[in-house]
Write an enzyme that holds these catalytic residues in place. Structure first.
Site, PDB file in Angstrom:
ATOM      1  N   HIS A 246       1.080  31.304  36.403  1.00  0.00           N
ATOM      2  CA  HIS A 246       1.117  32.130  37.615  1.00  0.00           C
ATOM      3  C   HIS A 246       2.126  31.526  38.589  1.00  0.00           C
ATOM      4  O   HIS A 246       2.265  30.302  38.667  1.00  0.00           O
ATOM      5  CB  HIS A 246      -0.285  32.188  38.253  1.00  0.00           C
ATOM      6  CG  HIS A 246      -0.374  33.240  39.317  1.00  0.00           C
ATOM      7  ND1 HIS A 246       0.133  33.052  40.577  1.00  0.00           N
ATOM      8  CD2 HIS A 246      -0.882  34.502  39.290  1.00  0.00           C
ATOM      9  CE1 HIS A 246      -0.061  34.153  41.292  1.00  0.00           C
ATOM     10  NE2 HIS A 246      -0.682  35.049  40.529  1.00  0.00           N
TER      11      HIS A 246
ATOM     12  N   GLU B  57       1.983  31.027  41.599  1.00  0.00           N
ATOM     13  CA  GLU B  57       1.382  30.071  42.550  1.00  0.00           C
ATOM     14  C   GLU B  57       1.246  28.696  41.909  1.00  0.00           C
ATOM     15  O   GLU B  57       1.367  27.666  42.587  1.00  0.00           O
ATOM     16  CB  GLU B  57       0.035  30.626  43.048  1.00  0.00           C
ATOM     17  CG  GLU B  57       0.267  31.772  44.027  1.00  0.00           C
ATOM     18  CD  GLU B  57      -0.849  32.810  44.087  1.00  0.00           C
ATOM     19  OE1 GLU B  57      -1.948  32.565  43.576  1.00  0.00           O
ATOM     20  OE2 GLU B  57      -0.590  33.893  44.670  1.00  0.00           O
TER      21      GLU B  57
ATOM     22  N   LYS C  28      -8.285  34.153  42.101  1.00  0.00           N
ATOM     23  CA  LYS C  28      -7.639  32.984  42.720  1.00  0.00           C
ATOM     24  C   LYS C  28      -8.701  32.027  43.262  1.00  0.00           C
ATOM     25  O   LYS C  28      -9.784  31.915  42.680  1.00  0.00           O
ATOM     26  CB  LYS C  28      -6.632  33.430  43.782  1.00  0.00           C
ATOM     27  CG  LYS C  28      -5.634  34.455  43.210  1.00  0.00           C
ATOM     28  CD  LYS C  28      -4.463  34.727  44.086  1.00  0.00           C
ATOM     29  CE  LYS C  28      -3.536  35.731  43.388  1.00  0.00           C
ATOM     30  NZ  LYS C  28      -2.332  36.041  44.121  1.00  0.00           N
TER      31      LYS C  28
ATOM     32  N   SER D 250       0.354  43.263  44.802  1.00  0.00           N
ATOM     33  CA  SER D 250      -0.076  44.297  45.756  1.00  0.00           C
ATOM     34  C   SER D 250      -0.503  45.611  45.102  1.00  0.00           C
ATOM     35  O   SER D 250      -0.250  46.689  45.642  1.00  0.00           O
ATOM     36  CB  SER D 250       1.017  44.538  46.802  1.00  0.00           C
ATOM     37  OG  SER D 250       1.225  43.357  47.573  1.00  0.00           O
TER      38      SER D 250
ATOM     39  N   GLU E  80       4.943  39.730  37.652  1.00  0.00           N
ATOM     40  CA  GLU E  80       4.525  39.697  39.054  1.00  0.00           C
ATOM     41  C   GLU E  80       5.691  39.204  39.913  1.00  0.00           C
ATOM     42  O   GLU E  80       5.933  37.995  39.992  1.00  0.00           O
ATOM     43  CB  GLU E  80       3.352  38.734  39.239  1.00  0.00           C
ATOM     44  CG  GLU E  80       2.128  39.083  38.418  1.00  0.00           C
ATOM     45  CD  GLU E  80       0.864  38.451  38.996  1.00  0.00           C
ATOM     46  OE1 GLU E  80      -0.085  39.192  39.226  1.00  0.00           O
ATOM     47  OE2 GLU E  80       0.844  37.228  39.230  1.00  0.00           O
TER      48      GLU E  80
ATOM     49  N   ASN F  91      -7.601  38.686  39.157  1.00  0.00           N
ATOM     50  CA  ASN F  91      -7.385  37.256  39.361  1.00  0.00           C
ATOM     51  C   ASN F  91      -7.963  36.918  40.732  1.00  0.00           C
ATOM     52  O   ASN F  91      -7.361  37.248  41.758  1.00  0.00           O
ATOM     53  CB  ASN F  91      -5.879  36.954  39.302  1.00  0.00           C
ATOM     54  CG  ASN F  91      -5.567  35.507  39.658  1.00  0.00           C
ATOM     55  OD1 ASN F  91      -6.465  34.684  39.792  1.00  0.00           O
ATOM     56  ND2 ASN F  91      -4.282  35.204  39.829  1.00  0.00           N
TER      57      ASN F  91
HETATM   58  P1  13P Z   1      -2.167  40.527  44.989  1.00  0.00           P
HETATM   59  O1  13P Z   1      -2.760  41.684  44.208  1.00  0.00           O
HETATM   60  O2  13P Z   1      -3.091  39.976  46.018  1.00  0.00           O
HETATM   61  O3  13P Z   1      -0.803  40.869  45.494  1.00  0.00           O
HETATM   62  O4  13P Z   1      -1.972  39.319  43.936  1.00  0.00           O
HETATM   63  C1  13P Z   1      -1.333  39.555  42.735  1.00  0.00           C
HETATM   64  C2  13P Z   1      -1.503  38.361  41.878  1.00  0.00           C
HETATM   65  O5  13P Z   1      -0.941  37.319  42.151  1.00  0.00           O
HETATM   66  C3  13P Z   1      -2.383  38.472  40.703  1.00  0.00           C
HETATM   67  O6  13P Z   1      -2.234  37.388  39.850  1.00  0.00           O
END
Ligand code: 13P
Length: 254
Positions: A98, A100, A12, A214, A168, A10
Site C-alpha cells: 500500500h 502508505e 487501515k 476516494s 490507487e 481497507n
Molecule cells: P480512501 O477510500 O479513504 O480514499 O482510501 C483508499 C485506500 O487507500 C484503500 O486502500
C-alpha cells in the site's frame, strides 16, 4: 472474460474492539441481506481486530484479510506478523505494498515482492497495490510508474487465483479527488498489458484489477463499471457498513 468483482475494505489503523466488531457485524448482516450477490467481499481490519472480526463475520460470505505481513515464516522480527500467522488466524488475503506503507515504512518493490512470495507460499491471496503520486501524474508518468511497480512487486509465478492488483493513485487516497474515468481505464488497461507480458495472457485476462482512492457510493457506478475495473479497494467509506454496501449495490453487485 468474466471476472467477479471484489469489493474490499481497507480499514487501515481504525477501530477498537467494540466499534470494529459492530462494523463487521453490520457488514456481515448487509452482505447476507443481498442474497446472492454477483461480487465477492473482503474486509481488512487492523491486526488487533482480526480475531474478533472473523467471529463477527461467521456465516457471511465475506473474506478476511490483513494489511501487511513480513516475508519470513517466523523468527527474530520484533513487532512483525508472518503470513503463516495470518493464515492460522483465518485470513484468506493480505494487502501488500500500500502506498502508505511504501511512504511510511520505505517499502520497495523488491520488499513487496518478497512479502508476496511468502504470502502465496503460506496460502494467502495478495492484493498488491500500485499507484502514482500527484507529481508523477502531472509529469505524465502515471502509466510508467505503475508498470515499474508491477514489474518489481508482483512475483513472476503469480496467478489470477492468488493475486489481485489494486491501482490507487496516491493523490486520490482520502482526498475526495478521483481521476477521470478515462484516466482510470487508461491505467487499468495498461496494467493488464504489463501483466500479460509478465504472467501470460491467460492470467492477465483473469486477474482482478481494483481501483482505490476516494471510492464512495456516489461514484461507484461510473468507476466500477469500466471494462478493466474489477472492483474497489475502499478506505474511508469501508468504515461505514452502509457506504461499503452502497458501493457494492451501485457497482451492480446485486
Ligand atoms: P480512501 O477510500 O479513504 O480514499 O482510501 C483508499 C485506500 O487507500 C484503500 O486502500
Amino acid at each position: 472474460m468474466a471476472r467477479k468483482k471484489l469489493i474490499a475494505g481497507n480499514w487501515k489503523m481504525n477501530g477498537l474492539l467494540a466499534d470494529g466488531t459492530e462494523l463487521a457485524k453490520n457488514v456481515a448482516a448487509g452482505v447476507k441481506a443481498l442474497g446472492k450477490p454477483q461480487c465477492e467481499f473482503l474486509v481488512c481490519p487492523p491486526f488487533t481486530l482480526l480475531q474478533a472480526v472473523k467471529k463477527a463475520l461467521r456465516g457471511a460470505k465475506v473474506a478476511l484479510g490483513a494489511q501487511d505481513c513480513h516475508f519470513a515464516e517466523k523468527g527474530a522480527h520484533t513487532g512483525d506478523i508472518s503470513p503463516l500467522m495470518l493464515k492460522d488466524l483465518g485470513c484468506g488475503y493480505v494487502i501488500l505494498g500500500h502506498s502508505e506503507r511504501r511512504a511510511d515504512h520505505g517499502e520497495s518493490n523488491e520488499l513487496v515482492c518478497k512479502k508476496a512470495e511468502a504470502a502465496h507460499k503460506a496460502g494467502l491471496k495478495t492484493v498488491i497495490c500500485i499507484g502514482e503520486t500527484l507529481a508523477q501524474r502531472e509529469a505524465g508518468k502515471a502509466v510508467d510508474v505503475c508498470r515499474e511497480q508491477i514489474l518489481g512487486s508482483v512475483p513472476t509465478d503469480s496467478t489470477a487465483s492468488d493475486t489481485v492488483i489494486a491501482y490507487e493513485p496516491v493523490w486520490a487516497i482520502g482526498t475526495g479527488k478521483v481521476p477521470t474515468t478515462a484516466d482510470v481505464e487508461e491505467v487499468h488497461a495498461a496494467v493488464r498489458k504489463v501483466l500479460a507480458k509478465k504472467l501470460g495472457k491467460g492470467n492477465a485476462n483473469k486477474m482482478r484489477i481494483l481501483y482505490g482512492g476516494s471510492v464512495k457510493p456516489g461514484n461507484a457506478k461510473e468507476l466500477l463499471n469500466l471494462p478493466d475495473v474489477d472492483g474497489a479497494l475502499i478506505g474511508g467509506a469501508s468504515l461505514k457498513a452502509e457506504d461499503f454496501l452502497g458501493i457494492a449495490k451501485n457497482a451492480g453487485c446485486c
